[in-house]
Design a protein around this motif. Structure first.
Motif, PDB file in Angstrom:
ATOM      1  N   PRO A 131      54.085   9.204  14.263  1.00 49.88           N
ATOM      2  CA  PRO A 131      54.380   9.013  13.051  1.00 49.88           C
ATOM      3  C   PRO A 131      55.305   7.638  12.948  1.00 49.88           C
ATOM      4  CG  PRO A 131      55.000  11.158  13.683  1.00 49.88           C
ATOM      5  CD  PRO A 131      54.549  10.434  14.834  1.00 49.88           C
TER       6      PRO A 131
ATOM      7  N   ASN B 133      60.558   7.937   8.362  1.00 55.00           N
ATOM      8  CA  ASN B 133      59.980   9.215   7.835  1.00 55.00           C
ATOM      9  C   ASN B 133      60.663   9.585   6.400  1.00 55.00           C
ATOM     10  OD1 ASN B 133      59.882  10.029  11.215  1.00 55.00           O
ATOM     11  ND2 ASN B 133      58.068   9.416   9.766  1.00 55.00           N
TER      12      ASN B 133
ATOM     13  N   ILE C 165      60.349  12.190  12.627  1.00 52.63           N
ATOM     14  CA  ILE C 165      59.430  13.007  13.182  1.00 52.63           C
ATOM     15  C   ILE C 165      58.955  12.560  14.593  1.00 52.63           C
ATOM     16  CG2 ILE C 165      57.225  14.193  12.586  1.00 52.63           C
ATOM     17  CD1 ILE C 165      57.917  13.646   9.736  1.00 52.63           C
TER      18      ILE C 165
ATOM     19  N   SER D 177      56.407  12.220  18.266  1.00 51.77           N
ATOM     20  CA  SER D 177      54.869  12.308  18.302  1.00 51.77           C
ATOM     21  C   SER D 177      54.227  13.629  19.159  1.00 51.77           C
ATOM     22  CB  SER D 177      54.550  11.010  19.140  1.00 51.77           C
ATOM     23  OG  SER D 177      55.187  10.928  20.161  1.00 51.77           O
TER      24      SER D 177
ATOM     25  N   HIS E  49      55.134  18.911  15.889  1.00 58.31           N
ATOM     26  CA  HIS E  49      56.328  18.010  15.846  1.00 58.31           C
ATOM     27  C   HIS E  49      57.656  18.593  15.283  1.00 58.31           C
ATOM     28  CE1 HIS E  49      53.210  14.962  15.125  1.00 58.31           C
ATOM     29  NE2 HIS E  49      52.528  16.044  14.196  1.00 58.31           N
TER      30      HIS E  49
ATOM     31  N   ILE F 112      61.437  17.886  13.712  1.00 60.07           N
ATOM     32  CA  ILE F 112      61.894  17.298  12.820  1.00 60.07           C
ATOM     33  C   ILE F 112      63.372  17.116  12.903  1.00 60.07           C
ATOM     34  CG2 ILE F 112      62.044  17.239  10.183  1.00 60.07           C
ATOM     35  CD1 ILE F 112      59.450  18.669  10.076  1.00 60.07           C
TER      36      ILE F 112
ATOM     37  N   LYS G  56      51.861  12.959   3.950  1.00 62.43           N
ATOM     38  CA  LYS G  56      53.096  13.033   3.512  1.00 62.43           C
ATOM     39  C   LYS G  56      53.134  14.487   2.815  1.00 62.43           C
ATOM     40  CE  LYS G  56      52.768  10.030  -0.739  1.00 62.43           C
ATOM     41  NZ  LYS G  56      53.392   8.967  -1.517  1.00 62.43           N
TER      42      LYS G  56
ATOM     43  N   VAL H 159      54.783  10.907   7.176  1.00 67.30           N
ATOM     44  CA  VAL H 159      54.472  10.939   8.356  1.00 67.30           C
ATOM     45  C   VAL H 159      53.695   9.691   8.664  1.00 67.30           C
ATOM     46  CG1 VAL H 159      53.362  12.229  10.154  1.00 67.30           C
ATOM     47  CG2 VAL H 159      54.270  13.375   8.403  1.00 67.30           C
TER      48      VAL H 159
ATOM     49  N   PRO I 273      51.053   8.512  10.311  1.00 70.36           N
ATOM     50  CA  PRO I 273      50.876   7.994  11.691  1.00 70.36           C
ATOM     51  C   PRO I 273      49.660   7.078  11.990  1.00 70.36           C
ATOM     52  CG  PRO I 273      49.680  10.097  11.409  1.00 70.36           C
ATOM     53  CD  PRO I 273      50.400   9.711  10.051  1.00 70.36           C
TER      54      PRO I 273
END
Length: 204
Positions: free
Chosen positions: A40, A44, A54, A56, A84, A86, A176, A191, A193
């Protein structure tokens, strides 16, 4: 997003037409199995006024690509669920799982060469599930909305034999979703990523 959806519907119809015209062709499919790491973006966003982060994750992946012309292919990417953690201001508050399948179109610059770079673009639908509060939010009901977003793709195919190949690639995926805690919207988790992968492919 409606424009992207219309574009891909048109692309799929065009691919079907070309497929019918070249039904006798072989070696038009490539199946790949490997692993990808979702990393990510560093920022965030903020949830409930606190800085969100967040982590990986790496999981096995698979893709199927149909080459409807020598340089053009339609590809679907799938994976086992990514998980993930948070954190808010460095403190763990929740965990979630997500599935981010991607449908895209790739352009292969030198399809007959030993080393063939490619680029692509597509759309992604990410489904968040098994989201639960932990740490500071232990026992709270946490939910993340599912997400539609654009995706970009680049990589290189290396021929190992007539049918086998090695693929290294990188993707950017727009992901997102709004975050809800006990029904209240506390912000948007961004996110977005970079996704790095390595896979073995078989052409048939």
């Amino acid at each position: 997003m409606k424009f992207l959806l219309s574009l891909f519907i048109a692309t799929a119809l065009a691919a079907g037409a070309v497929s019918a015209a070249h039904a006798a062709d072989t070696d038009s499919w490539v199946v790949r199995f490997g692993a990808h790491t979702i990393n990510p973006q560093s920022d965030n966003g903020h949830l409930a006024g606190m800085k969100a982060s967040i982590d990986s994750d790496t999981k096995p992946t698979a893709s199927l690509e149909y080459l409807f012309a020598p340089s053009w292919g339609v590809e679907v990417l799938a994976a086992l669920p990514f998980k993930h953690e948070i954190k808010l201001d460095g403190q763990k508050v929740a965990s979630t799982k997500q599935l981010p399948p991607v449908l895209g179109v790739n352009y292969h610059f030198m399809p007959d060469a030993q080393v063939s770079p490619f680029v692509g673009a597509g759309i992604n639908y990410t489904r968040f599930f098994s989201t639960k509060g932990e740490g500071l939010l232990q026992g709270a009901k946490v939910k993340i909305d599912n997400s539609w977003g654009a995706a970009a793709h680049a990589g290189v195919d290396v021929k190992l034999s007539e049918r086998w190949l090695l693929t290294a690639d990188v993707r950017w995926i727009g992901i997102k979703g709004d975050v809800h805690v006990d029904g209240a919207n506390v912000g948007t988790a961004k996110v977005n990523p970079w996704v790095y992968g390595l896979s073995f492919g078989y052409r048939f």
